[in-house]
Design an enzyme around this catalytic site. Sequence first.
Site, PDB file in Angstrom:
ATOM      1  N   SER A 172       0.868  -1.168  -0.053  1.00 59.27           N
ATOM      2  CA  SER A 172      -0.110   0.154   0.020  1.00 59.27           C
ATOM      3  C   SER A 172       0.772   1.232  -0.234  1.00 59.27           C
ATOM      4  CB  SER A 172      -0.736  -0.155   1.096  1.00 59.27           C
ATOM      5  OG  SER A 172      -1.886   0.928   1.168  1.00 59.27           O
ATOM      6  N   THR A 173       0.995   2.243   1.192  1.00 61.35           N
ATOM      7  CA  THR A 173       1.540   3.414   1.195  1.00 61.35           C
ATOM      8  C   THR A 173       3.039   3.231   0.934  1.00 61.35           C
ATOM      9  OG1 THR A 173       0.083   4.074   2.828  1.00 61.35           O
ATOM     10  CG2 THR A 173       2.016   5.484   2.460  1.00 61.35           C
TER      11      THR A 173
END
Length: 367
Positions: A172-173
Site C-alpha cells: 500500500s503506502t
Amino acid sequence: MSKPIRVLVVDDSALMRKLIPQMLERDGSIQVAGTAMDGAYALEKIAELKPDVITLDLEMPRMDGNETLREIARNHHIPVIVVSAHTTAGASATFKALSAGALDFVAKPANASSARMDEIAAELISKIKGAAHGKIGVPPMVVNVRPAAKLPRMKTGVTRAAPTKILAIGISTGGPNTLQYVLAQLPPDFPGTILVVQHMPEGFTEMFARRLNDTCPLDVQEARSGDLLLAGRALVCPGNRHMRVRKMPLGPVVVLSDEDRVNGHRPSVDVLFRSIAQEFGAQAIAVLMTGMGDDGADAMGAVKAAGGLTMAQDAESCVVFGMPKAAIERGHAMRVVSLDTLAPTLHAQCGIVRPLSPAGMTTQPVV
C-alpha cells in the site's frame, strides 16, 4: 493528549482550499495549519507554519505540484500526500510525483462538489495520519537505484511455462517505488507467477502496470479475468476489483470480482491471500510490504496453515510499518525481510541460484 497533526493544504482551487480543510477538521487529531494557492506560496508558508504533512495539488500556476515537491524534498523533511485529478494526465503526473518523493496520493472525484469530496474524506484522513508517522526519502527514493546489470527481457515468441510457485504481494503506502525496486531485480525467466494487490484507485492501476512493465524484465500487466498464471508473469489487480485464482483444466487463471470491500479495501490483500492458500497450498508465497492498516495480516495465517511460505518487510525499510507489523504481531510471518534482501530471498525460494544482490545479506527468520 497527543498534539494534532498540522496540515498545509496546497491547491489552486478556492473551492478545494475550502472543502479539504472542512473534511480534515472533522477529525480531532488533525489541525489545518493553513492553505496556499500555489507552490511558490506554499514554500513561503512552510517555514512559517511548520506543518507535519502537506496535501498537494499537481496542476497549479506559477509553480506546479511536481516542481513544488522537488523543492520540498530538497529543503524540507515533510511528508506529502498528492491530491490528484482522476484522469489519465492526472495519473501520469501522480506517478512522477511518487517517483519524486511523494508518500501517497488520493484521487479527486471528477465532480469535486462537497458531497463527492466526502467520498474521499476517510481515505485522505487515514493517509495523512499514516504520513505523519511514515518515513521520508528511504523506500520512496529507492526507485532511483538500479541493479548493477540490467536483465534482458525474454525473447518474443518464447512459450512461458506453468509456474512452480505462486507469489502474492500485498502493498500500500510507499508501494509503487518499493515494488518497482523489487521487481526490477527478478529475471525474465522467474519460475513463478507474481500477483500484486496494491491499494490504488480504479484508473491508476493500468498505468502503474505499464510503468512496471517498462522498467522490469518481467512481463507485467494489469490483470483480467481469465489471465493464465505463467512463469515470469506479474499481474496487478485492477483498482476497485478483488482478485482470486482458480485452477482450471487449461491451467490456473485469475478471477476478478466486484464483491464488497474487505478490511475497507477493494482490492483486498486478504481476498488474494486466502485464494492462493486454498488453491495452491505449499506452492504459495505470501509477502506483505509497506502499507497502512492490517489488510492481508489474517489471511497470511491461512497461507502459513496451508504449508506456504509467508514473509513480511521489516520496519526499517518500510515507508509505513502497518500491514507487515500486523502480520508479524499475529505470528503469521515466517520470515522478516529487508527490502534489499527480498529479491535474493525470492530467488532462493524459487530455485534461482545466480546472485543479484550484495553478498552477505541475510533475512531475519521470526523466532
